[in-house]
Design a protein around this motif. Sequence first.
Motif, PDB file in Angstrom:
ATOM      1  N   GLU A   1      34.743  28.430  48.621  1.00  0.00           N
ATOM      2  CA  GLU A   1      33.787  28.107  47.568  1.00  0.00           C
ATOM      3  C   GLU A   1      32.436  28.780  47.778  1.00  0.00           C
ATOM      4  N   ARG A   2      32.442  29.882  48.490  1.00  0.00           N
ATOM      5  CA  ARG A   2      31.227  30.689  48.607  1.00  0.00           C
ATOM      6  C   ARG A   2      31.161  31.624  47.398  1.00  0.00           C
ATOM      7  N   LEU A   3      29.969  31.720  46.810  1.00  0.00           N
ATOM      8  CA  LEU A   3      29.798  32.494  45.580  1.00  0.00           C
ATOM      9  C   LEU A   3      29.131  33.830  45.899  1.00  0.00           C
ATOM     10  N   TYR A   4      29.708  34.916  45.366  1.00  0.00           N
ATOM     11  CA  TYR A   4      29.185  36.256  45.579  1.00  0.00           C
ATOM     12  C   TYR A   4      28.874  36.888  44.226  1.00  0.00           C
ATOM     13  N   VAL A   5      27.807  37.699  44.208  1.00  0.00           N
ATOM     14  CA  VAL A   5      27.398  38.400  42.993  1.00  0.00           C
ATOM     15  C   VAL A   5      27.277  39.887  43.311  1.00  0.00           C
ATOM     16  N   GLY A   6      27.633  40.732  42.353  1.00  0.00           N
ATOM     17  CA  GLY A   6      27.384  42.155  42.516  1.00  0.00           C
ATOM     18  C   GLY A   6      28.596  42.933  42.988  1.00  0.00           C
TER      19      GLY A   6
ATOM     20  N   LEU B   1      41.845  42.607  43.215  1.00  0.00           N
ATOM     21  CA  LEU B   1      42.739  41.876  44.107  1.00  0.00           C
ATOM     22  C   LEU B   1      42.788  40.382  43.809  1.00  0.00           C
ATOM     23  N   ASP B   2      41.727  39.851  43.244  1.00  0.00           N
ATOM     24  CA  ASP B   2      41.642  38.404  43.064  1.00  0.00           C
ATOM     25  C   ASP B   2      41.067  38.074  41.678  1.00  0.00           C
ATOM     26  N   PRO B   3      41.746  38.482  40.597  1.00  0.00           N
ATOM     27  CA  PRO B   3      41.177  38.301  39.255  1.00  0.00           C
ATOM     28  C   PRO B   3      41.002  36.840  38.853  1.00  0.00           C
ATOM     29  N   GLY B   4      41.831  35.942  39.416  1.00  0.00           N
ATOM     30  CA  GLY B   4      41.718  34.540  39.054  1.00  0.00           C
ATOM     31  C   GLY B   4      40.449  33.880  39.555  1.00  0.00           C
ATOM     32  N   ASN B   5      39.792  34.504  40.533  1.00  0.00           N
ATOM     33  CA  ASN B   5      38.568  33.936  41.098  1.00  0.00           C
ATOM     34  C   ASN B   5      37.359  34.835  40.886  1.00  0.00           C
TER      35      ASN B   5
ATOM     36  N   THR C   1      23.075  46.314  39.864  1.00  0.00           N
ATOM     37  CA  THR C   1      23.940  45.269  40.424  1.00  0.00           C
ATOM     38  C   THR C   1      25.029  44.944  39.415  1.00  0.00           C
ATOM     39  N   PRO C   2      26.304  45.102  39.785  1.00  0.00           N
ATOM     40  CA  PRO C   2      27.365  44.735  38.841  1.00  0.00           C
ATOM     41  C   PRO C   2      27.225  43.285  38.390  1.00  0.00           C
ATOM     42  N   SER C   3      27.366  43.056  37.091  1.00  0.00           N
ATOM     43  CA  SER C   3      27.285  41.699  36.546  1.00  0.00           C
ATOM     44  C   SER C   3      28.643  41.031  36.737  1.00  0.00           C
ATOM     45  N   ALA C   4      28.907  40.654  37.967  1.00  0.00           N
ATOM     46  CA  ALA C   4      30.207  40.088  38.335  1.00  0.00           C
ATOM     47  C   ALA C   4      29.991  38.948  39.323  1.00  0.00           C
ATOM     48  N   VAL C   5      30.850  37.930  39.234  1.00  0.00           N
ATOM     49  CA  VAL C   5      30.769  36.757  40.110  1.00  0.00           C
ATOM     50  C   VAL C   5      32.153  36.497  40.692  1.00  0.00           C
ATOM     51  N   TRP C   6      32.191  36.237  42.020  1.00  0.00           N
ATOM     52  CA  TRP C   6      33.441  35.909  42.719  1.00  0.00           C
ATOM     53  C   TRP C   6      33.199  34.666  43.557  1.00  0.00           C
ATOM     54  N   ILE C   7      34.144  33.714  43.508  1.00  0.00           N
ATOM     55  CA  ILE C   7      34.090  32.524  44.352  1.00  0.00           C
ATOM     56  C   ILE C   7      35.316  32.543  45.260  1.00  0.00           C
ATOM     57  N   ASP C   8      35.094  32.596  46.573  1.00  0.00           N
ATOM     58  CA  ASP C   8      36.220  32.704  47.510  1.00  0.00           C
ATOM     59  C   ASP C   8      36.838  31.328  47.782  1.00  0.00           C
TER      60      ASP C   8
ATOM     61  N   ALA D   1      33.613  28.469  26.449  1.00  0.00           N
ATOM     62  CA  ALA D   1      33.858  29.793  27.031  1.00  0.00           C
ATOM     63  C   ALA D   1      33.740  29.783  28.550  1.00  0.00           C
ATOM     64  N   ALA D   2      33.854  28.600  29.173  1.00  0.00           N
ATOM     65  CA  ALA D   2      33.699  28.518  30.628  1.00  0.00           C
ATOM     66  C   ALA D   2      34.853  29.217  31.334  1.00  0.00           C
ATOM     67  N   LYS D   3      34.535  29.811  32.474  1.00  0.00           N
ATOM     68  CA  LYS D   3      35.535  30.440  33.330  1.00  0.00           C
ATOM     69  C   LYS D   3      35.928  29.462  34.438  1.00  0.00           C
ATOM     70  N   ARG D   4      37.244  29.218  34.587  1.00  0.00           N
ATOM     71  CA  ARG D   4      37.727  28.363  35.669  1.00  0.00           C
ATOM     72  C   ARG D   4      38.199  29.249  36.816  1.00  0.00           C
ATOM     73  N   PHE D   5      37.595  29.060  37.967  1.00  0.00           N
ATOM     74  CA  PHE D   5      37.965  29.813  39.159  1.00  0.00           C
ATOM     75  C   PHE D   5      39.131  29.087  39.829  1.00  0.00           C
ATOM     76  N   GLU D   6      40.265  29.757  39.939  1.00  0.00           N
ATOM     77  CA  GLU D   6      41.525  29.114  40.251  1.00  0.00           C
ATOM     78  C   GLU D   6      41.535  28.376  41.582  1.00  0.00           C
ATOM     79  N   THR D   7      41.090  29.015  42.653  1.00  0.00           N
ATOM     80  CA  THR D   7      41.198  28.413  43.982  1.00  0.00           C
ATOM     81  C   THR D   7      40.275  27.221  44.147  1.00  0.00           C
ATOM     82  N   SER D   8      39.023  27.363  43.759  1.00  0.00           N
ATOM     83  CA  SER D   8      38.043  26.288  43.943  1.00  0.00           C
ATOM     84  C   SER D   8      38.106  25.241  42.846  1.00  0.00           C
ATOM     85  N   GLY D   9      38.631  25.616  41.667  1.00  0.00           N
ATOM     86  CA  GLY D   9      38.647  24.697  40.541  1.00  0.00           C
ATOM     87  C   GLY D   9      37.313  24.582  39.827  1.00  0.00           C
ATOM     88  N   ARG D  10      36.312  25.325  40.258  1.00  0.00           N
ATOM     89  CA  ARG D  10      35.004  25.271  39.613  1.00  0.00           C
ATOM     90  C   ARG D  10      35.064  25.939  38.246  1.00  0.00           C
ATOM     91  N   GLU D  11      34.257  25.410  37.328  1.00  0.00           N
ATOM     92  CA  GLU D  11      34.125  26.011  36.004  1.00  0.00           C
ATOM     93  C   GLU D  11      32.667  26.374  35.777  1.00  0.00           C
TER      94      GLU D  11
END
Length: 826
Positions: A48-53, A62-66, A38-45, A80-90
């Motif tokens: 604000e739905r969170l996807y892994v893998g 296509l969406d590096p900011g999220n 499973t790719p160690s990757a996280v995407w938040i659309d 070292a927190a990552k801020r997801f641009e669209t949702s604003g979540r960190e």
Amino acid sequence: MSGTVDVGIDLGTTNSAVALLRGVDTEVLKNNDGDQTTPSAVWIDRRERLYVGRAARDRAELDPGNTCMEFKLRMGTSGAAKRFETSGRELTPEELSAEVLKSLRADVRQRTGEEIGAAVVTVPAAFDMNSCDATRRAARLAGLSFSPLLQEPTAAALAYGFQAAEDNALWLVYDLGGGTFDAAVIQLRDGEFSVVNDRGDNFLGGKLIDWKIVEELLVPAAVRQVPALSGLRRGDPRWFAAVNKLKLAAETAKIRLSRVDTANILVELEDADGRRVEFDHELTRADVERLAEPLLVRSINLCHKALRERELGPADIEKVILVGGPTLTPYLRERLADPKHGLGVPLDFGQDPMTVVARGAAIFAGTQRIPDLGAPAPAAGGFAVRFEYQPVGPDTEPLVAGRVEPAEPGLSVELVNSETRPPWRSGRITVTDAGLFAASLWAEPGRLNTFAVELTDSTGARREVEPDRITYTVGAVETEPPLTHSIGVGLDGNQTLWLLERGTGLPARRTVTLRTTVAVRGGQGGGLIRIPVLEGEYQRADRNRRIGRLEFGTERVDRAVPVGSEVVFTIEVDESRLIKASAYVPILDEEFQDTVNLRTEFAPSQQSLARAADLERERLATVRERQRVLGNPVADVLIARIDSERIVHDVESLVRAAKADPDAATAAERRLLDLRVAIDDVEDELAWPELVGEARGMVAEARDMIATYGEQSDRDDLPLYEDAINAAIESREADLLRQRMEELRLHVMRVLDRTGVLQVHFFHSLAEMRGEMRNGPHADRLIADGHAAVDGGELNRLRGVNMQLRDLLPEPPLPPDPFSTVDRAR
């Protein structure tokens, strides 16, 4: 419930995997995409739905900011927190890793129907304490209440050796992952594994090759091909999306080049004005091999270092076990097998290098009992048995102990393996009045052995019992995992006092007495007792990683703690490298516990990194010139190693990239440390004759002082310190020699302090500073009192005077050095 963990997770930088132990076999579970990794990757659309893998990995272009990947390398780093641009979540790296672990837990539930609360999680051998602590936090966030940590090279060796026929063998695990590298020398003897030695680098992996392809090939080619892309570079935030696309394309092409000679890269980019442009480039295997060469040299040097430190060579190693996706590269395998430029040892890649760590973690999980299960509930109208034994081990006749509850006179236990022909029986074993019994089993290698538990009462009637069966597997197990880095405390003068040496078997504990260098006045504000906890190998404190600190100040003490007060410091490290520390202050009769803050400091700014890089370049130029004049052959080899690993080039590249990439800032800091230490080695080699002369002079002075002031026990101990210094001189390791010299200095200081010599000298030094002291009349009274204490030989009284005089100074002096005080003391 088996009572053992049985689930192993490889939490990787690029990809992760989960495996189960089933008897003597392991099964790597597939995810919902049908893949074993499973790719160690996280995407938040945007909803604000969170996807892994894979879904997250595919959105990275296509969406590096999220999207966030490769966050494992920042585990335990503050800020070292990552801020997801669209949702604003960190999300912190621990929280991101927890999402990956949750996804793997869900895969277990999907494939087995069981909700797990425990799993073994692997970490690189080179991970420091705070990174391990962060991994544990991630596991807890993911719902894993019990998560023993296992080093990745050991996991790989377990996967190869669990049912191996070899005995008394030495293997080298070469583990090159997406972001980390580990080299571990493993010994298999009598069915037990032990790590003989290991070396590693948390910032050496496949992603470095990807970035080299981007920075040295793709970016220059793109600028030449499309002039509107001028200014494109990794360190510029304006080009973050474009550079990210090139990075993903480079990784994909590099993987294809494991099977073909050329791979085409076709990427759509946006220029500075937002216009879409197409970039087309043909990447060749030769290009990748050229860029990967310095990284391979670095990894091979670490392998040789791990062997050399245990007086081993490639000829002593039976085979090299390959771990990690990059080891699939034909060029890497050819390079490692080369006896002249590599290791020249047979390579073993019989298991999938992408999943072998997860398999080994599952095997280790089979040896780990889930804690806090409580006593088994008695069967209805029957009994319960609490067993104590190792469920996996090398013995074919393991010992099993148990306690029957409730205890009752006349009970007997028999253990039966009905799967053998004929069935094996232990015979009737009498249970004591306290409910205790012990038995030796007989188990067959190569399979899971199941033993029925038959309990009979005084009449010979069978009684219900829970559990009614236990299992045991014959297989190799790990013994005493080693401490991968030395642990110590920082002292005044940029010195380190090592408490636990690397290679120490875990768990381990050490207590040492320290003395305060600042005064703390209870409830008055100001003053702080701080004990920095260091991890590394270097005598110079600033060359090691500060992994935490134990501290307490005025708000935690109710009366004054003068300068020079004793602090009894204890440090403990468990099998998973969980660290605990405590400090007992005799003058307060109080102990301060569990206050070590295992968090890495914020990554330095790009400006501070650039300044530090400039200083190191100047140092390197200076030692090059000194070497040109002196012509030291060993120093010449050390400088050549700096050049062959392209350390300066790496530092410059990472410092530039640190403007926009937090990963690059962290990696730049670590690579700068590599450069500092490498230059230190050259400086030490050039100054080696002077250092040896200083050490021999110190030994001669110590003999004189111990003979004059020491007791017989002090004279008896002195040869031990002399032998340690001579051994360090033989090893030609400057840091080790400095450490042994410091140990001798402390020994002499203890002797002189006990006899009052140091206190007398300290008093005379303080008296000479009378003009700098606050409250002159009080200082005069103390000095008069001190002279009276010297004349009367009252050591404790003099010690108290010295503490008070020191507190009157604006900048209290350091304690005296015995090798500069003996003449005055006489």
